[in-house]
Design a protein around this motif. Structure first.
Motif, PDB file in Angstrom:
ATOM      1  N   THR A 240      -3.925  -8.085  -3.726  1.00 22.78           N
ATOM      2  CA  THR A 240      -2.470  -8.893  -3.285  1.00 22.78           C
ATOM      3  C   THR A 240      -2.575 -10.654  -3.321  1.00 22.78           C
TER       4      THR A 240
ATOM      5  N   LYS B 135      -1.985  -1.976  -3.550  1.00 22.33           N
ATOM      6  CA  LYS B 135      -2.382  -2.647  -2.295  1.00 22.33           C
ATOM      7  C   LYS B 135      -3.797  -2.478  -1.426  1.00 22.33           C
TER       8      LYS B 135
ATOM      9  N   LYS C 274      -7.289  -7.330   0.923  1.00 17.55           N
ATOM     10  CA  LYS C 274      -6.575  -6.634  -0.172  1.00 17.55           C
ATOM     11  C   LYS C 274      -5.810  -7.288  -1.258  1.00 17.55           C
TER      12      LYS C 274
ATOM     13  N   TYR D 230       2.839  -3.890  -8.742  1.00 13.11           N
ATOM     14  CA  TYR D 230       2.159  -5.336  -6.965  1.00 13.11           C
ATOM     15  C   TYR D 230       2.963  -4.040  -6.157  1.00 13.11           C
TER      16      TYR D 230
END
Lengths: 442, 280
Positions: free
Chosen positions: A385, A372, A382, A366
């Motif tokens: 995320t 991202k 995004k 992540y």
């Protein structure tokens, strides 16, 4: 020996007949090239090659990873991806026969306990060493499912399906609805009514017959922290959480803000393309489908946190996901482990997973810049995320006979939605039905 | 008066045709849709009211289809398997049917009874033993693995036997008196008269093998060895990306040989069904 000669004669007769039958050229070249490709696949470089069975674009995804992996680690055999069906029709006879099993194979996350149970742990290779090294880096519920009764891991988590709310930004804006204010399902339904009054718009869709709409129940149940079994491991579908989930489904229907999509998968896509379905609560893996099948709507959709049952309540849930299991019959265990580590734990591997919409369950992924990146389909959000923040749900216990539980659930959902059965009675009946089937299997 | 009677009869004559036209439209509609959809993008296919007009995406669909699998190779595999299977089934089944119909040997009827009983065994039950057997022979992931297990098509033996029972034995006798051996009698005297029923069996076998899915799925591993139904089904497996344009193009390519094959044998097919009905 005798049978082999017989077969040889038989096959050459077959070949001769076809040549006479269909003009020869095409068919004989097919036979010849088949033999050639069979010879090529047995030729190994160093250690023996391994085969990985996977389906659809998950297999495309693995193929890309395998290509990179083979280029970097080609000296101990190659990784070959085989395309198989998602119903395990191809896998099950091989597992039952104990031969011809792919070295690594994909199953749905919730199906692996059944595989452990049906074919015995001795059919699988213990790969605990590549998981235990940094067990805390995995999304908890995904890892939990891969753990066998003996506390060891015979499978590695792959993707997960964190859930969020998809919505049409243009239509929400035109009707003065701010998605940030839709913190509870009650508010969400009210917004749905407003949209319905403004046009032929719907804010949720599921299949009323139950054959697929129990997905929606499963999303709500998971959001509420519900389980399918009680503390003693007995089926319990008439739990408070399930009844609460059912109540919500009925609320959606009574308000007239939900669409019936009898052919769930295709009808959902059609409803999105027709501009009727303008928002819904669904897993991360749907992003790839929208990008591919609803291409004209790029830039008009966005994603945000799903509503809660009550103000300040839980807004996370998970639906779906898959794992990769390793067969104990593999001739090259080291290559299996090396490949899985590369595919599931390296940034290179997880970038490919992310690219193909397989949401990684290995959390260091992540933090990569690729993960991202802004997503243009969703107006430059995004999105990964956003979904990554929704992974904290409690683990679900699927049990070895979830298929039976699932069948009973489908019946109950159809009963409740279509026939207007009393939810408590229908779920109690489903509980009894499922437990009965499991008891029979002993 | 006379005229109105005639008109009434004419109306009655027209009704079946109207019904047939409706049924024809209903059955042809999905096929045509497949061909038209093959030229559209995936998104267009999902939009309601996709026009029955040619789209502009056929080249892109072809590219995507070829990217998943070499469809020409798969078509060649399908044709190879279906043709070899059809030829062998017709040969073996007519010979077996001839033996059961015209030869007298000990246990003939018991054997035939046992064979027909085996039609009751569901395919699923045989999958694991077959898989073990064929992987023991080293045939898994080869085309013969698809052809061999279903070669003794009991239905075919049954069909041929029923038709051959009605074949006049005198004819066989006279041929034998003229000095023809069993094989010669079979190939030169019996087989030519069996053309219609053989055509039926050929169509049934061909179509059955052409659409065969479960066993080829289990027996074949490489995409290069896949048959067309496997490719199409695996492209449709649940997942994020299903490119229906490419799938429809593949389906169109798979449909054509069957249509051609059926048109080619159509006359015989109908004759075969009728002759079976009268003699059986």
């Amino acid at each position: 020996m005798k049978t082999k000669t017989g077969i040889a004669i038989f096959l050459s007769a077959a070949l001769a007949l076809t040549m006479a039958g269909c003009g020869g050229a095409a068919s004989s070249s097919t036979a010849a090239s088949t033999a050639a490709s069979a010879a090529a696949s047995t030729a190994a470089t160093g250690g023996s090659d391994i085969h990985v069975a996977s389906w659809n674009n998950a297999a495309d995804n693995l193929s890309e990873i395998a290509e990179k992996f083979n280029a970097e680690h080609g000296d101990n055999g190659k990784v070959i991806i085989d395309y198989v069906d998602s119903d395990y029709s191809k896998l099950k006879p091989a597992l039952a026969a104990g031969s011809g099993v792919p070295d690594i194979f994909q199953t749905q996350n919730r199906d692996i306990p059944a595989f452990y149970n049906n074919y015995g742990l001795e059919a699988f290779l213990d790969i605990s060493d590549i998981i235990d090294a940094d067990a805390s880096n995995w999304v908890g519920f995904a890892l939990e499912t891969c753990k066998a009764e003996d506390g060891k891991y015979y499978a590695i988590p792959w993707d997960i399906g964190p859930v969020a709310m998809y919505y049409r930004t243009d239509i929400f804006e035109a009707n003065g609805i701010d998605p940030a204010t839709l913190t509870t399902y009650d508010k969400y339904i009210e917004a749905g009514k407003k949209l319905k009054a403004a046009g032929d718009y719907y804010v949720e869709a599921f299949n009323y017959s139950g054959s697929t709409s129990r997905d929606q129940f499963m999303i709500y149940l998971n959001q509420l922290g519900g389980q399918y079994y009680d503390a003693d491991g007995k089926v319990k579908l008439d739990s408070d959480e399930m009844l609460q989930a059912t109540e919500l489904v009925k609320k959606f229907m009574d308000a007239g803000v939900v669409m019936d999509i009898p052919n769930a998968w295709d009808d959902r896509i059609a409803a999105i393309n027709d501009g009727k379905l303008v928002s819904f609560v669904y897993p991360a893996w749907y992003m790839g489908t929208m990008k591919n099948s609803c291409a004209d709507l790029a830039g008009k959709w966005a994603i945000t946190t799903m509503p809660a049952f009550e103000e300040g309540g839980n807004t996370t849930s998970n639906a779906g996901g898959s794992i990769l299991a390793v067969s104990s019959t593999t001739a090259n265990p080291q290559l299996c482990k090396d490949f899985l580590e590369y595919a599931m734990k390296s940034n290179d591997g997880n970038d490919v997973n992310t690219k193909y919409g397989e949401f990684p369950s290995y959390t260091p992924a992540y933090d990569t810049s690729y993960f991202k990146e802004a997503n243009d389909y969703y107006g430059g959000l995004k999105v990964n995320t956003i979904f990554a923040e929704q992974t904290g749900v409690p683990a679900t216990t699927w049990g070895p006979y979830f298929v039976d539980v699932d069948e009973s659930m489908k019946t109950a959902v159809g009963d409740i939605i279509l026939n207007g059965a009393d939810p408590a009675t229908a779920w109690a009946a489903a509980t009894k039905d499922a437990q009965g089937k499991i008891d029979l299997k002993g | 008066m006379n005229k109105s009677k005639k008109t009434a009869a004419g109306v009655y004559m027209v009704i079946p045709y109207i019904l047939l036209v409706i049924v024809a439209i209903v059955s042809v509609f999905p096929l045509l849709w497949v061909f038209f959809a093959a030229t559209h993008t995936n998104t267009q296919i999902y939009q309601t009211g996709m026009a029955f007009a040619l789209g502009g995406n056929i080249v892109e669909n072809y590219k995507n289809l070829m990217e998943f699998s070499n469809i020409w190779r798969n078509l060649a595999n399908s044709i190879f398997i279906a043709v070899v299977y059809t030829v062998l089934v017709c040969l073996i089944d007519s010979m077996a049917g001839f033996a059961f119909a015209k030869f007298t040997f000990k246990g003939r009827d018991t054997l035939f009874f046992v064979l027909t009983c085996s039609m009751f065994i569901p395919q699923q039950v045989t999958l694991v033993p077959l898989f073990i057997q064929l992987s023991g022979m080293g045939l898994i992931n080869t085309l013969p693995a698809v052809i061999l297990p279903s070669l003794t098509n009991i239905f075919g033996v049954f069909l041929m036997r029923q038709n051959l029972m009605a074949y006049p034995s005198d004819l066989l006798e006279s041929a034998r008196i003229d000095g023809a051996g069993d094989l010669r009698v079979f190939f030169t005297i019996v087989l030519p008269t069996m053309k219609p029923v053989l055509a039926s069996l050929a169509i049934l076998s061909f179509v059955q093998m052409w659409g065969n899915y479960l066993w080829p799925l289990i027996a074949l591993n490489d995409r290069d060895n896949f048959t067309v139904p496997l490719v199409l089904a695996l492209m449709r497996a649940p997942g994020q990306v299903v490119d229906n344009g490419a799938i429809m193009l593949g389906a169109s390519m798979a449909l054509l040989p069957v249509v051609v094959f059926f048109l080619f044998f159509q006359k015989n097919f109908i004759q075969g069904i009728l002759s079976g009905a009268v003699k059986g």
